[in-house]
Design a protein around this motif. Structure first.
Motif, PDB file in Angstrom:
ATOM      1  N   UNK A   1       0.832  -1.199   0.000  1.00 13.77           N
ATOM      2  CA  UNK A   1       0.000   0.000   0.000  1.00 13.77           C
ATOM      3  C   UNK A   1       0.869   1.253   0.000  1.00 13.77           C
ATOM      4  N   UNK A   2       1.922   1.251   0.824  1.00  9.71           N
ATOM      5  CA  UNK A   2       2.818   2.400   0.884  1.00  9.71           C
ATOM      6  C   UNK A   2       3.570   2.624  -0.421  1.00  9.71           C
ATOM      7  N   UNK A   3       4.015   1.545  -1.056  1.00  7.41           N
ATOM      8  CA  UNK A   3       4.731   1.670  -2.331  1.00  7.41           C
ATOM      9  C   UNK A   3       3.795   2.199  -3.418  1.00  7.41           C
ATOM     10  N   UNK A   4       2.545   1.763  -3.409  1.00  7.88           N
ATOM     11  CA  UNK A   4       1.568   2.281  -4.381  1.00  7.88           C
ATOM     12  C   UNK A   4       1.357   3.780  -4.190  1.00  7.88           C
ATOM     13  N   UNK A   5       1.374   4.232  -2.934  1.00 10.04           N
ATOM     14  CA  UNK A   5       1.279   5.671  -2.668  1.00 10.04           C
ATOM     15  C   UNK A   5       2.520   6.395  -3.197  1.00 10.04           C
ATOM     16  N   UNK A   6       3.696   5.811  -2.988  1.00 12.76           N
ATOM     17  CA  UNK A   6       4.932   6.408  -3.504  1.00 12.76           C
ATOM     18  C   UNK A   6       4.891   6.507  -5.028  1.00 12.76           C
TER      19      UNK A   6
ATOM     20  N   UNK B   1       9.414  19.614 -14.896  1.00 13.90           N
ATOM     21  CA  UNK B   1      10.721  20.262 -14.954  1.00 13.90           C
ATOM     22  C   UNK B   1      11.549  20.020 -13.699  1.00 13.90           C
ATOM     23  N   UNK B   2      10.887  19.769 -12.581  1.00 14.78           N
ATOM     24  CA  UNK B   2      11.594  19.536 -11.319  1.00 14.78           C
ATOM     25  C   UNK B   2      11.616  18.058 -10.929  1.00 14.78           C
ATOM     26  N   UNK B   3      11.211  17.194 -11.855  1.00 18.01           N
ATOM     27  CA  UNK B   3      11.066  15.766 -11.548  1.00 18.01           C
ATOM     28  C   UNK B   3      12.369  15.166 -11.032  1.00 18.01           C
ATOM     29  N   UNK B   4      13.458  15.374 -11.765  1.00 16.71           N
ATOM     30  CA  UNK B   4      14.741  14.769 -11.372  1.00 16.71           C
ATOM     31  C   UNK B   4      15.330  15.412 -10.122  1.00 16.71           C
ATOM     32  N   UNK B   5      15.045  16.683  -9.907  1.00 15.69           N
ATOM     33  CA  UNK B   5      15.576  17.338  -8.707  1.00 15.69           C
ATOM     34  C   UNK B   5      14.788  16.964  -7.457  1.00 15.69           C
ATOM     35  N   UNK B   6      13.503  16.629  -7.617  1.00 13.83           N
ATOM     36  CA  UNK B   6      12.670  16.216  -6.469  1.00 13.83           C
ATOM     37  C   UNK B   6      12.919  14.755  -6.126  1.00 13.83           C
ATOM     38  N   UNK B   7      12.868  13.896  -7.142  1.00 15.56           N
ATOM     39  CA  UNK B   7      13.018  12.456  -6.905  1.00 15.56           C
ATOM     40  C   UNK B   7      14.454  12.029  -7.199  1.00 15.56           C
TER      41      UNK B   7
ATOM     42  N   UNK C   1      15.136   7.304   0.934  1.00 14.21           N
ATOM     43  CA  UNK C   1      14.498   7.788   2.166  1.00 14.21           C
ATOM     44  C   UNK C   1      13.019   7.420   2.199  1.00 14.21           C
ATOM     45  N   UNK C   2      12.357   7.557   1.057  1.00 15.22           N
ATOM     46  CA  UNK C   2      10.935   7.213   0.977  1.00 15.22           C
ATOM     47  C   UNK C   2      10.733   5.730   1.254  1.00 15.22           C
ATOM     48  N   UNK C   3      11.563   4.889   0.623  1.00 16.55           N
ATOM     49  CA  UNK C   3      11.450   3.446   0.840  1.00 16.55           C
ATOM     50  C   UNK C   3      11.692   3.052   2.282  1.00 16.55           C
ATOM     51  N   UNK C   4      12.717   3.635   2.903  1.00 13.46           N
ATOM     52  CA  UNK C   4      13.030   3.328   4.305  1.00 13.46           C
ATOM     53  C   UNK C   4      11.925   3.804   5.224  1.00 13.46           C
ATOM     54  N   UNK C   5      11.339   4.972   4.923  1.00 16.50           N
ATOM     55  CA  UNK C   5      10.264   5.502   5.772  1.00 16.50           C
ATOM     56  C   UNK C   5       9.030   4.608   5.741  1.00 16.50           C
ATOM     57  N   UNK C   6       8.717   4.055   4.572  1.00 15.22           N
ATOM     58  CA  UNK C   6       7.582   3.123   4.470  1.00 15.22           C
ATOM     59  C   UNK C   6       7.862   1.866   5.279  1.00 15.22           C
ATOM     60  N   UNK C   7       9.092   1.373   5.205  1.00 19.02           N
ATOM     61  CA  UNK C   7       9.483   0.181   5.956  1.00 19.02           C
ATOM     62  C   UNK C   7       9.407   0.428   7.466  1.00 19.02           C
ATOM     63  N   UNK C   8       9.909   1.574   7.915  1.00 15.07           N
ATOM     64  CA  UNK C   8       9.865   1.915   9.343  1.00 15.07           C
ATOM     65  C   UNK C   8       8.427   2.053   9.821  1.00 15.07           C
ATOM     66  N   UNK C   9       7.589   2.669   9.000  1.00 12.58           N
ATOM     67  CA  UNK C   9       6.174   2.813   9.373  1.00 12.58           C
ATOM     68  C   UNK C   9       5.514   1.464   9.595  1.00 12.58           C
TER      69      UNK C   9
END
Length: 316
Positions: A114-119, A132-138, A145-153
């Motif tokens: 569920x968390x990965x689908x949200x990501x 235009x900011x896609x590569x600078x944001x992700x 960090x996103x993957x680890x945060x889902x795992x910790x949650x």
């Protein structure tokens, strides 16, 4: 009635159930289950392999796809041994500690999906609404960090559930309703008050899938609003096409989940095997269909798979 408390947990033995009422046919019923597991394991392993090997797929979208495949692969492995063990060898016995461990990983990887689908929804939102900011944001660091945060949650919400299950006392009737350990199924066998366990289970559900689903819906509302503002119909279609695979993945995860919840809540008059089949469909549908959908609908993945298969044929 014999009551067994948590102090002799290592002595507790639970009994898994195949498909109620169809025990004589379980060996034959196991054939499609075995095929589904084979498709799930091979399909998700292939996705992981092509993302790892192909340099052109080292992009945020495919990193999130590899997270989804790793989660689906782990989810399949969680129930493979007990499900096929029950169907093939009538290996129905499982200790309390093993049952709790399976429950932890089963629910944990479900919440992880569920968390990965949200990501992935966030990935599509940024790609379409702020390209235009896609590569600078992700960046790679942020994806990690996103993957680890889902795992910790998931670990944080599941640990209290596991700890409070260990505190329960169980009666002599220790027959579970499925071929794997399910939290609701397990706590219902308790002789003691399980209200805290029920509350913790609901909290875990609502703080994961209950949070993720509205967020995914909101992201697509914003995506649709952004796409409709594009003047060219060809560009609108191209933008929507990049979301089809993810929308399909969301549908095949949440529709069985909601259907299973409705069957458990309102389907008391339904035969027991209906509940069992629905539960297995919920667990097997995403791992089986996700790699197929992404292989068919994503040109880059399809080309990478064909390339690897051709290379293997040439080596032979």
């Amino acid at each position: 009635m014999l009551v067994l408390n948590h102090t002799n947990a290592e002595l507790l033995t639970f009994f898994l159930t195949g498909i109620p009422g169809l025990r004589a046919s379980q060996v034959w019923i196991s054939i499609p289950f075995c095929l589904l597991y084979a498709v799930a394991l091979s399909g998700n392993s292939m996705i992981l392999l092509v993302v790892l090997r192909e340099q052109s797929l080292h992009e945020p979208m495919y990193y999130f796809l590899s997270m989804l495949s790793a989660t689906d692969l782990s989810l399949s492995l969680c129930t493979l041994s007990t499900t096929l063990g029950v169907f093939w060898f009538e290996a129905r016995e499982i200790s309390l500690n093993a049952c709790i461990a399976q429950m932890f990983f089963l629910h944990g990887f479900t919440f992880m999906e569920s968390g990965v689908l949200l990501d992935m929804a966030f990935d599509r939102f940024v790609a379409i609404c702020d390209p235009l900011r896609y590569n600078s944001i992700l960046t790679n660091a942020r994806i990690a960090q996103i993957g680890v945060s889902v795992l910790i949650r998931n670990v944080a919400v599941m640990l209290p559930v596991v700890l409070f299950v260990k505190r329960l006392s169980f009666c002599s009737t220790l027959v579970l309703s499925h071929s794997y350990c399910y939290h609701v199924d397990l706590i219902q066998l308790s002789c003691t008050d399980n209200r805290i366990n029920s509350i913790l289970g609901l909290f875990a559900l609502f703080s994961t899938t209950g949070f993720d689903c509205p967020c995914i819906l909101l992201s697509y509302i914003l995506i649709i609003r952004s796409v409709l503002s594009i003047a060219s119909s060809e560009e609108r279609q191209k933008a929507f096409n990049t979301c089809i695979s993810h929308i399909s993945a969301v549908a095949i995860f949440y529709i069985p989940l909601i259907s299973l919840s409705l069957v458990h809540r309102y389907g008391h008059s339904a035969p027991p095997f209906v509940h069992t089949i629905m539960a297995n469909v919920f667990l097997l549908t995403p791992p089986v269909l996700n790699p197929i959908i992404y292989s068919v609908k994503t040109k880059q993945i399809r080309k990478a798979i064909i390339k690897i298969l051709i290379q293997k044929q040439c080596q032979i």
